[in-house]
Design an enzyme around this catalytic site. Sequence first.
Site, PDB file in Angstrom:
ATOM      1  N   HIS A   6      71.001  36.329  11.540  1.00  0.00           N
ATOM      2  CA  HIS A   6      69.657  36.851  11.297  1.00  0.00           C
ATOM      3  C   HIS A   6      68.677  35.754  10.888  1.00  0.00           C
ATOM      4  CE1 HIS A   6      71.845  40.620  11.498  1.00  0.00           C
ATOM      5  NE2 HIS A   6      70.695  41.155  11.845  1.00  0.00           N
ATOM      6  N   GLU A  18      76.085  33.072  24.506  1.00  0.00           N
ATOM      7  CA  GLU A  18      74.717  33.549  24.270  1.00  0.00           C
ATOM      8  C   GLU A  18      74.548  34.939  24.864  1.00  0.00           C
ATOM      9  OE1 GLU A  18      71.727  29.765  23.894  1.00  0.00           O
ATOM     10  OE2 GLU A  18      71.691  30.918  25.735  1.00  0.00           O
ATOM     11  N   CYS A  30      62.746  30.413  28.033  1.00  0.00           N
ATOM     12  CA  CYS A  30      63.375  30.095  26.749  1.00  0.00           C
ATOM     13  C   CYS A  30      62.462  29.325  25.805  1.00  0.00           C
ATOM     14  CB  CYS A  30      64.685  29.325  26.955  1.00  0.00           C
ATOM     15  SG  CYS A  30      65.970  30.344  27.706  1.00  0.00           S
TER      16      CYS A  30
END
EC number: 4.-.-.-
Length: 135
Positions: A67, A125, A23
């Site tokens: 986005h 997520e 991550c």
Amino acid sequence: MLSITKIFTFESAHRITDYDGPCCQVHGHSYVLHVTVSGKELENDMLLDFKLLKSILQEGVISQFDHALILKENEKNRLDFGGFDQKILWMDDEPTAERMLLWIKDRIIPKLPPKVNLESLNLYETATCYATWTP
């Protein structure tokens, strides 16, 4: 007590700076956010119009995250992405699901009508990994 839930989706990328694992790389998620509000009184036979809840979330949360590259504002990220000519949301903390929920909560609560409470937030997520906020 009554409650209603609206589900939102958005696409974002993030990285967890100095994390010892995958991550730490920029990667994306198709986030799913469940927003539940509650209260005891109905107005026009509704706890809260779903359109109003959508408007509150769209303006203060979804439009910021969708986005976007979400990053902690620190020296490393500023060096790597300071000149990036794309949409970046800079956060005070690492953009973990937990910290994102706290950020979201702080933007929703002040916009709700006085007799409506934010009951819970769930931020997925992935299909199998999510964080929950409750008061």
